[in-house]
Scaffold this motif. Structure first.
Motif, PDB file in Angstrom:
ATOM      1  N   THR A  49      28.110  36.305  -9.335  1.00  0.00           N
ATOM      2  CA  THR A  49      28.661  36.687  -8.033  1.00  0.00           C
ATOM      3  C   THR A  49      27.587  36.501  -6.965  1.00  0.00           C
ATOM      4  O   THR A  49      26.470  36.998  -7.110  1.00  0.00           O
ATOM      5  N   THR A  50      27.946  35.805  -5.911  1.00  0.00           N
ATOM      6  CA  THR A  50      26.978  35.559  -4.843  1.00  0.00           C
ATOM      7  C   THR A  50      27.719  35.202  -3.568  1.00  0.00           C
ATOM      8  O   THR A  50      28.950  35.211  -3.520  1.00  0.00           O
ATOM      9  N   GLU A  51      26.956  34.890  -2.535  1.00  0.00           N
ATOM     10  CA  GLU A  51      27.519  34.474  -1.245  1.00  0.00           C
ATOM     11  C   GLU A  51      26.883  33.161  -0.838  1.00  0.00           C
ATOM     12  O   GLU A  51      25.673  32.975  -0.964  1.00  0.00           O
ATOM     13  N   ILE A  52      27.709  32.257  -0.358  1.00  0.00           N
ATOM     14  CA  ILE A  52      27.226  30.979   0.174  1.00  0.00           C
ATOM     15  C   ILE A  52      27.478  30.969   1.672  1.00  0.00           C
ATOM     16  O   ILE A  52      28.567  31.317   2.127  1.00  0.00           O
ATOM     17  N   SER A  53      26.469  30.600   2.424  1.00  0.00           N
ATOM     18  CA  SER A  53      26.620  30.474   3.873  1.00  0.00           C
ATOM     19  C   SER A  53      25.960  29.179   4.309  1.00  0.00           C
ATOM     20  O   SER A  53      24.756  29.000   4.128  1.00  0.00           O
ATOM     21  N   ASP A  54      26.765  28.278   4.852  1.00  0.00           N
ATOM     22  CA  ASP A  54      26.256  26.990   5.312  1.00  0.00           C
ATOM     23  C   ASP A  54      26.311  26.862   6.829  1.00  0.00           C
ATOM     24  O   ASP A  54      26.225  25.772   7.363  1.00  0.00           O
ATOM     25  N   ASP A  55      26.493  27.995   7.510  1.00  0.00           N
ATOM     26  CA  ASP A  55      26.531  27.939   8.963  1.00  0.00           C
ATOM     27  C   ASP A  55      25.184  27.520   9.511  1.00  0.00           C
ATOM     28  O   ASP A  55      24.150  28.069   9.129  1.00  0.00           O
ATOM     29  N   SER A  56      25.196  26.571  10.408  1.00  0.00           N
ATOM     30  CA  SER A  56      23.975  26.167  11.089  1.00  0.00           C
ATOM     31  C   SER A  56      23.867  26.948  12.390  1.00  0.00           C
ATOM     32  O   SER A  56      24.817  26.959  13.181  1.00  0.00           O
ATOM     33  N   PRO A  57      22.742  27.630  12.619  1.00  0.00           N
ATOM     34  CA  PRO A  57      22.605  28.370  13.883  1.00  0.00           C
ATOM     35  C   PRO A  57      22.731  27.422  15.072  1.00  0.00           C
ATOM     36  O   PRO A  57      22.201  26.312  15.067  1.00  0.00           O
ATOM     37  N   ILE A  58      23.454  27.856  16.088  1.00  0.00           N
ATOM     38  CA  ILE A  58      23.608  27.067  17.303  1.00  0.00           C
ATOM     39  C   ILE A  58      23.221  27.943  18.489  1.00  0.00           C
ATOM     40  O   ILE A  58      23.199  29.170  18.393  1.00  0.00           O
ATOM     41  N   TYR A  59      22.931  27.301  19.603  1.00  0.00           N
ATOM     42  CA  TYR A  59      22.494  28.021  20.791  1.00  0.00           C
ATOM     43  C   TYR A  59      23.644  28.152  21.785  1.00  0.00           C
ATOM     44  O   TYR A  59      24.402  27.215  21.996  1.00  0.00           O
ATOM     45  N   GLY A  60      23.745  29.340  22.353  1.00  0.00           N
ATOM     46  CA  GLY A  60      24.758  29.589  23.364  1.00  0.00           C
ATOM     47  C   GLY A  60      24.122  29.906  24.699  1.00  0.00           C
ATOM     48  O   GLY A  60      23.067  30.553  24.787  1.00  0.00           O
ATOM     49  N   PHE A  61      24.758  29.438  25.776  1.00  0.00           N
ATOM     50  CA  PHE A  61      24.293  29.675  27.149  1.00  0.00           C
ATOM     51  C   PHE A  61      25.085  30.847  27.722  1.00  0.00           C
ATOM     52  O   PHE A  61      26.314  30.861  27.663  1.00  0.00           O
ATOM     53  N   ILE A  62      24.410  31.835  28.285  1.00  0.00           N
ATOM     54  CA  ILE A  62      25.051  33.059  28.755  1.00  0.00           C
ATOM     55  C   ILE A  62      25.528  32.903  30.197  1.00  0.00           C
ATOM     56  O   ILE A  62      24.769  32.497  31.082  1.00  0.00           O
ATOM     57  N   LEU A  63      26.785  33.244  30.403  1.00  0.00           N
ATOM     58  CA  LEU A  63      27.361  33.354  31.741  1.00  0.00           C
ATOM     59  C   LEU A  63      27.704  34.813  32.009  1.00  0.00           C
ATOM     60  O   LEU A  63      28.299  35.481  31.160  1.00  0.00           O
ATOM     61  N   ARG A  64      27.312  35.306  33.193  1.00  0.00           N
ATOM     62  CA  ARG A  64      27.602  36.687  33.589  1.00  0.00           C
ATOM     63  C   ARG A  64      28.075  36.705  35.033  1.00  0.00           C
ATOM     64  O   ARG A  64      27.902  35.724  35.769  1.00  0.00           O
ATOM     65  N   GLN A  65      28.617  37.843  35.449  1.00  0.00           N
ATOM     66  CA  GLN A  65      28.865  38.084  36.871  1.00  0.00           C
ATOM     67  C   GLN A  65      27.584  38.695  37.437  1.00  0.00           C
ATOM     68  O   GLN A  65      27.360  39.893  37.328  1.00  0.00           O
ATOM     69  N   GLU A  66      26.760  37.876  38.027  1.00  0.00           N
ATOM     70  CA  GLU A  66      25.439  38.332  38.461  1.00  0.00           C
ATOM     71  C   GLU A  66      25.069  37.678  39.790  1.00  0.00           C
ATOM     72  O   GLU A  66      25.559  36.606  40.131  1.00  0.00           O
ATOM     73  N   TYR A 422      35.641  28.737  -0.842  1.00  0.00           N
ATOM     74  CA  TYR A 422      34.778  27.898  -0.001  1.00  0.00           C
ATOM     75  C   TYR A 422      34.039  26.919  -0.896  1.00  0.00           C
ATOM     76  O   TYR A 422      33.718  27.219  -2.058  1.00  0.00           O
ATOM     77  N   GLN A 423      33.748  25.734  -0.358  1.00  0.00           N
ATOM     78  CA  GLN A 423      33.075  24.697  -1.136  1.00  0.00           C
ATOM     79  C   GLN A 423      32.136  23.911  -0.242  1.00  0.00           C
ATOM     80  O   GLN A 423      32.487  23.545   0.874  1.00  0.00           O
ATOM     81  N   ASN A 424      30.916  23.689  -0.747  1.00  0.00           N
ATOM     82  CA  ASN A 424      30.002  22.773  -0.061  1.00  0.00           C
ATOM     83  C   ASN A 424      29.719  21.590  -0.977  1.00  0.00           C
ATOM     84  O   ASN A 424      30.481  21.339  -1.910  1.00  0.00           O
ATOM     85  N   LYS A 425      28.648  20.869  -0.754  1.00  0.00           N
ATOM     86  CA  LYS A 425      28.409  19.641  -1.501  1.00  0.00           C
ATOM     87  C   LYS A 425      28.041  19.896  -2.955  1.00  0.00           C
ATOM     88  O   LYS A 425      28.213  19.015  -3.802  1.00  0.00           O
ATOM     89  N   GLU A 426      27.529  21.078  -3.281  1.00  0.00           N
ATOM     90  CA  GLU A 426      27.045  21.330  -4.631  1.00  0.00           C
ATOM     91  C   GLU A 426      27.810  22.428  -5.360  1.00  0.00           C
ATOM     92  O   GLU A 426      28.049  22.321  -6.568  1.00  0.00           O
ATOM     93  N   TYR A 427      28.185  23.485  -4.630  1.00  0.00           N
ATOM     94  CA  TYR A 427      28.772  24.646  -5.292  1.00  0.00           C
ATOM     95  C   TYR A 427      30.090  25.055  -4.640  1.00  0.00           C
ATOM     96  O   TYR A 427      30.375  24.705  -3.495  1.00  0.00           O
ATOM     97  N   THR A 428      30.874  25.815  -5.413  1.00  0.00           N
ATOM     98  CA  THR A 428      32.154  26.345  -4.952  1.00  0.00           C
ATOM     99  C   THR A 428      32.165  27.848  -5.168  1.00  0.00           C
ATOM    100  O   THR A 428      31.685  28.336  -6.200  1.00  0.00           O
ATOM    101  N   ILE A 429      32.707  28.573  -4.191  1.00  0.00           N
ATOM    102  CA  ILE A 429      32.933  30.007  -4.332  1.00  0.00           C
ATOM    103  C   ILE A 429      34.413  30.217  -4.641  1.00  0.00           C
ATOM    104  O   ILE A 429      35.277  29.764  -3.888  1.00  0.00           O
TER     105      ILE A 429
END
Length: 458
Positions: A49-66, A422-429
């Protein structure tokens, strides 16, 4: 006397038992070695039993009422509210004096009023800075200085301005002193970065690529400032948004969603954000909007985040272990039990032309969803099955491919269905609650391509 003729005697062969045993062992070792190197080996994998996470961190630009508020006077600016606090219309935000006398009086008031609570808060700020400091981000030392100053503001802001008024009256000074109040209510910040007026229409790929460039600067200063200089920034709304650039995979996953779970990498804070998509110059963008944690990221413009869309938790198996087999699909009501064995009641016509019934035992019946599945070798196509209770019939002619693996806990290949999460190139959950499926610590075949049901594993 005649010489005797000596005739040599032939030596009788006496087998050497030790040599014979040695040769037998040698032949046995050679045969074992030959079998080992020529026989195809079956690799076994233990399910966990395990967890697979293939999310690539991405950058977000902040918009505010300022909006940035600029000073109308030249002089020395002194502030009376901690950064991140809310000010109302008419609240004193800062004062301006021409010769620095007010600044010196405030320093004296704050040094006399520093309490144990302020010292404790300073220790927390110092510990936080030590834990997160990196030489790669040495420029943040200046932010640390302003954090300590903000601690002092936080402890004394409730009475700082009134104490200043008392000190001015007692000294008889302050003729060149003026106060500035807030024209709007909002959260106050003492840093600017030049993006305060940016809107969604201004978002471009070039702008998103500036996430590593530091443009923020503090407006708090002990130096004399000129008229028209930024005095402070005011965030007037609780809602704020993160604009992120999407690849096709993320776009396809997000386009049907109204909200998505977001995790900020900076401090591992997660929250749900409303999502809206738009395109600009052929590039996919998403706007993620929330009303939570706005003050927490008050002085950030870019944030690194993850969606956790490409992740799952369950049983981990290698992709190579998955095989697909065709099974006959049978309604559950046609499965019956006789003599402790499960099977089906099958109708047939005998040589006399009479319809007869027989019970056909089936070793491995899988239940997946609302149907039962049996191996195609267990029944014949177009067999007519009988539901003895409802007196209904079912013709065996519908097959369905099922994904599964060969489980070898008993020493032979047993097909177990799987529910892929979920499935990536090597393993399946896969799910751990599939009926007749896998459990943690089961042993499965890594490559089942040359095996069949019930094959023994040596």
């Amino acid at each position: 006397m005649s010489a005797r003729k000596v005739v040599p005697m032939k030596k009788r062969f006496r087998p050497n038992i030790a040599l014979f045993i040695f040769l037998m062992i040698l032949v046995y070792v050679i045969v074992l070695g030959w079998n080992y190197f020529t026989k195809e080996h079956v690799s076994i994998y233990e399910v966990n039993t395990t967890e697979i996470s293939d999310d690539s961190p991405i950058y977000g630009f902040i918009l505010r009422q300022e909006e940035v508020v600029y000073t109308e006077q030249e002089g020395y600016i002194n502030y009376y509210n901690a950064e991140g606090t809310r000010v109302g219309v008419g609240d004193v935000v800062y004062t301006v004096d021409q010769n620095g006398e007010i600044n010196n009086m405030l320093k004296q008031i704050q040094s006399e009023g520093t309490a144990s609570g302020s010292i404790s808060s300073m220790r927390e700020a110092i510990a936080s800075f030590q834990n997160s400091f990196s030489m790669a981000a040495y420029s943040r030392v200046s932010d640390f200085k302003f954090s300590l100053r903000n601690v002092i503001f936080e402890q004394s802001r409730g009475q700082l301005y009134s104490d200043l008024n008392k000190a001015i009256k007692a000294s008889g000074r302050g003729q060149n002193f003026s106060r500035v109040t807030a024209a709007k209510s909002g959260i106050i910040s003492y840093s600017v970065d030049g993006y305060e007026m940016t809107t969604q229409e201004d978002i471009t790929a070039e702008l998103m690529d500036k996430y590593g460039i530091e443009t923020r600067r503090q407006v708090q200063s002990s130096d004399r400032v000129k008229a028209g200089s930024p005095a402070y920034k005011l965030v007037t709304g609780n809602d704020w948004s993160l604009i992120v650039r999407l690849d096709d995979a993320y776009y396809n996953q997000l386009k049907e969603l109204d909200s998505v779970r977001v995790t900020i990498e900076k401090d591992d804070i997660s929250f749900n954000a409303a999502i809206s998509l738009f395109d600009r110059d052929g590039i996919h963008f998403a706007r993620l909007t929330t009303s939570r944690f706005m003050e927490r990221y008050l002085n950030d413009r870019f944030l690194e985040l993850e969606f956790h869309l490409k992740s799952a938790e369950g049983l981990k198996i290698p992709n190579s272990s998955i095989l697909t087999k065709d099974f006959y699909e049978i309604p559950p009501s046609f499965i019956t039990t006789r003599g402790g064995e499960k099977g089906v009641v099958r109708q047939s016509v005998n040589e006399a032309g009479n319809t007869v019934t027989e019970f056909a035992a089936i070793d491995n019946i899988l239940t997946v969803g609302d149907f039962c599945y049996v191996n195609t070798s267990a029944l014949r196509g177009n067999d007519v099955l009988l539901d003895e209770q409802l007196q209904g019939t079912h013709v065996v002619n519908s097959t369905k491919p099922l994904k599964g693996v060969y489980c070898v806990n008993q020493g032979f290949c047993q097909f177990c269905p799987i529910d892929v999460l979920y499935q990536n190139k090597e393993y399946t959950i896969v799910a751990d609650n599939t009926q007749g499926g896998l459990s943690a610590y089961d042993h499965i075949v890594v490559d089942p391509s040359r095996l069949q049901d019930d094959d023994f594993i040596e």
